[in-house]
Design a protein around this motif. Structure first.
Motif, PDB file in Angstrom:
ATOM      1  N   CYS A 167       0.863  -1.188   0.000  1.00 28.96           N
ATOM      2  CA  CYS A 167       0.000   0.000   0.000  1.00 28.96           C
ATOM      3  C   CYS A 167       0.899   1.238   0.000  1.00 28.96           C
ATOM      4  N   PHE A 168       0.839   2.004  -1.068  1.00 32.46           N
ATOM      5  CA  PHE A 168       1.716   3.169  -1.212  1.00 32.46           C
ATOM      6  C   PHE A 168       0.927   4.446  -0.947  1.00 32.46           C
ATOM      7  N   SER A 169       1.412   5.244  -0.011  1.00 32.95           N
ATOM      8  CA  SER A 169       0.673   6.447   0.380  1.00 32.95           C
ATOM      9  C   SER A 169       1.015   7.658  -0.485  1.00 32.95           C
ATOM     10  N   ARG A 170       2.180   7.654  -1.154  1.00 28.51           N
ATOM     11  CA  ARG A 170       2.596   8.849  -1.897  1.00 28.51           C
ATOM     12  C   ARG A 170       2.807   8.624  -3.390  1.00 28.51           C
ATOM     13  N   GLU A 171       3.308   7.462  -3.754  1.00 29.75           N
ATOM     14  CA  GLU A 171       3.707   7.257  -5.148  1.00 29.75           C
ATOM     15  C   GLU A 171       3.545   5.786  -5.505  1.00 29.75           C
ATOM     16  N   LEU A 172       2.891   5.516  -6.623  1.00 18.58           N
ATOM     17  CA  LEU A 172       2.712   4.143  -7.085  1.00 18.58           C
ATOM     18  C   LEU A 172       3.851   3.734  -8.016  1.00 18.58           C
ATOM     19  N   PRO A 173       4.110   2.429  -8.137  1.00 18.49           N
ATOM     20  CA  PRO A 173       5.092   1.987  -9.131  1.00 18.49           C
ATOM     21  C   PRO A 173       4.597   2.268 -10.553  1.00 18.49           C
ATOM     22  N   ASP A 174       5.514   2.276 -11.502  1.00 19.87           N
ATOM     23  CA  ASP A 174       5.151   2.546 -12.888  1.00 19.87           C
ATOM     24  C   ASP A 174       4.203   1.493 -13.456  1.00 19.87           C
ATOM     25  N   HIS A 175       4.464   0.245 -13.123  1.00 16.42           N
ATOM     26  CA  HIS A 175       3.635  -0.859 -13.617  1.00 16.42           C
ATOM     27  C   HIS A 175       3.178  -1.697 -12.422  1.00 16.42           C
ATOM     28  N   PRO A 176       2.196  -1.229 -11.679  1.00 14.71           N
ATOM     29  CA  PRO A 176       1.830  -1.889 -10.424  1.00 14.71           C
ATOM     30  C   PRO A 176       1.233  -3.278 -10.626  1.00 14.71           C
ATOM     31  N   HIS A 177       1.596  -4.175  -9.744  1.00 15.16           N
ATOM     32  CA  HIS A 177       0.986  -5.508  -9.659  1.00 15.16           C
ATOM     33  C   HIS A 177      -0.490  -5.330  -9.301  1.00 15.16           C
ATOM     34  N   PRO A 178      -1.363  -6.257  -9.718  1.00 13.04           N
ATOM     35  CA  PRO A 178      -2.786  -6.118  -9.386  1.00 13.04           C
ATOM     36  C   PRO A 178      -3.081  -6.013  -7.887  1.00 13.04           C
ATOM     37  N   ASP A 179      -2.174  -6.528  -7.051  1.00 14.90           N
ATOM     38  CA  ASP A 179      -2.411  -6.462  -5.604  1.00 14.90           C
ATOM     39  C   ASP A 179      -1.906  -5.168  -4.969  1.00 14.90           C
ATOM     40  N   VAL A 180      -1.320  -4.282  -5.744  1.00 15.88           N
ATOM     41  CA  VAL A 180      -0.869  -2.995  -5.206  1.00 15.88           C
ATOM     42  C   VAL A 180      -2.086  -2.107  -4.920  1.00 15.88           C
ATOM     43  N   ARG A 181      -2.018  -1.371  -3.803  1.00 12.87           N
ATOM     44  CA  ARG A 181      -3.084  -0.448  -3.434  1.00 12.87           C
ATOM     45  C   ARG A 181      -2.493   0.935  -3.184  1.00 12.87           C
ATOM     46  N   GLN A 182      -3.317   1.958  -3.331  1.00 11.01           N
ATOM     47  CA  GLN A 182      -2.887   3.323  -3.043  1.00 11.01           C
ATOM     48  C   GLN A 182      -3.535   3.779  -1.749  1.00 11.01           C
ATOM     49  N   GLY A 183      -2.716   4.339  -0.838  1.00 11.65           N
ATOM     50  CA  GLY A 183      -3.229   4.789   0.446  1.00 11.65           C
ATOM     51  C   GLY A 183      -2.522   4.089   1.587  1.00 11.65           C
ATOM     52  N   TYR A 184      -3.139   4.136   2.741  1.00  8.90           N
ATOM     53  CA  TYR A 184      -2.561   3.546   3.951  1.00  8.90           C
ATOM     54  C   TYR A 184      -3.143   2.157   4.186  1.00  8.90           C
ATOM     55  N   VAL A 185      -2.373   1.303   4.870  1.00 10.70           N
ATOM     56  CA  VAL A 185      -2.826  -0.070   5.082  1.00 10.70           C
ATOM     57  C   VAL A 185      -4.173  -0.118   5.798  1.00 10.70           C
ATOM     58  N   GLN A 186      -4.374   0.802   6.769  1.00  9.73           N
ATOM     59  CA  GLN A 186      -5.625   0.750   7.530  1.00  9.73           C
ATOM     60  C   GLN A 186      -6.846   1.052   6.653  1.00  9.73           C
ATOM     61  N   GLN A 187      -6.607   1.748   5.528  1.00 10.63           N
ATOM     62  CA  GLN A 187      -7.706   2.043   4.612  1.00 10.63           C
ATOM     63  C   GLN A 187      -8.137   0.811   3.817  1.00 10.63           C
ATOM     64  N   HIS A 188      -7.257  -0.180   3.707  1.00 13.70           N
ATOM     65  CA  HIS A 188      -7.534  -1.337   2.862  1.00 13.70           C
ATOM     66  C   HIS A 188      -7.789  -2.614   3.666  1.00 13.70           C
ATOM     67  N   LEU A 189      -7.709  -2.512   4.976  1.00 15.89           N
ATOM     68  CA  LEU A 189      -7.890  -3.707   5.806  1.00 15.89           C
ATOM     69  C   LEU A 189      -9.280  -4.322   5.614  1.00 15.89           C
ATOM     70  N   ALA A 190     -10.310  -3.481   5.513  1.00 11.77           N
ATOM     71  CA  ALA A 190     -11.680  -3.992   5.395  1.00 11.77           C
ATOM     72  C   ALA A 190     -11.880  -4.825   4.134  1.00 11.77           C
ATOM     73  N   GLU A 191     -11.091  -4.552   3.082  1.00 17.57           N
ATOM     74  CA  GLU A 191     -11.203  -5.312   1.834  1.00 17.57           C
ATOM     75  C   GLU A 191     -11.007  -6.807   2.067  1.00 17.57           C
ATOM     76  N   PHE A 192     -10.231  -7.147   3.087  1.00 14.62           N
ATOM     77  CA  PHE A 192      -9.895  -8.544   3.336  1.00 14.62           C
ATOM     78  C   PHE A 192     -10.780  -9.173   4.416  1.00 14.62           C
TER      79      PHE A 192
END
Length: 236
Positions: A167-192
């Motif tokens: 989970c990247f809060s400031r900058e994403l990779p150029d070619h992100p893997h499908p499991d990459v997320r933008q934001g903070y980990v706590q924002q994506h915890l509910a997804e799981f």
């Protein structure tokens, strides 16, 4: 360098003996301030037991550099072959042999991901023996700060039961893997969908993240014994 401000260090004991530790434990490095006052810093062991040096012979840690920090000066000035004094291992932030859960939620930021690297061989065994699933949610600001990212991605590629979710809060990779997320980990915890019937969660790293995820996991119904925590605070 693992990241612009994090160094990876590999040590061996002077007596040639392996350091017998449980993945998730830490060591304390002892040194003195300029005025001679004794102090110490704690570092989780990043060692993977099947390291090329042999079973358990390597002692690997990740060190965050803090501007003006006494520990930073110690490590930055350490030449190859240099020595440090250390004690340990200590700590109980470990996978428990008696666990019967079906899934682990491993959540970390910064050097708080270090103990999860050491746990990979144990997780590999349990994936094979117990059929567990693992989700590693790892928070970093930028791709350059994704510590041990290649190790975790390679492990996930070999084991479909292991999901690596950076989970990247400031900058994403150029070619992100499908499991990459933008934001903070706590924002994506509910997804799981944390589930008290199946999950044990581990939280390690930034204290604000640990507190936020702890509250979210409790709200999802996880009892406190199924949430294991270790907070990392950078100290000079």
């Amino acid at each position: 360098m693992l990241a612009p401000s994090v160094g990876h260090y590999v040590f061996v004991r002077d007596d040639g003996m392996p350091l017998d530790f449980i993945p998730g434990q830490f060591i304390q490095v002892h040194f003195e301030y300029a005025d001679g006052t004794a102090t110490k810093r704690s570092y989780s062991l990043a060692t993977i037991h099947d390291h090329a040096l042999g079973p358990g012979e390597a002692v690997e840690i990740a060190v965050s550099y803090v501007p003006g920090g006494a520990a930073t000066a110690l490590f930055e000035g350490l030449p190859p072959g240099g020595h440090v004094d250390a004690s340990g291992p200590y700590g109980r932030f470990c996978l428990m042999p008696g666990d019967r859960n079906r899934r682990y939620l491993l959540i970390g930021t910064g050097t708080g991901v270090t103990p999860y690297r050491a746990m990979l061989p144990q997780l590999e065994t349990w994936i094979a023996q117990r059929g567990i699933e693992v989700v590693l949610l790892f928070g970093a600001r930028t791709p350059a700060e994704l510590l041990y990212g290649d190790d975790f991605r390679a492990f996930a590629d070999r084991h479909p039961q292991f999901r690596f979710v950076p989970c990247f809060s400031r900058e994403l990779p150029d070619h992100p893997h499908p499991d990459v997320r933008q934001g903070y980990v706590q924002q994506h915890l509910a997804e799981f969908a944390p589930n008290p019937e199946t999950d044990i969660a581990y939280l390690c790293g930034n204290p604000n993240m640990v507190d936020a995820c702890f509250e979210a996991l409790k709200q999802a119904g996880l009892p406190v014994p199924q949430i294991r925590r270790e907070k990392y605070v950078s100290s000079k």
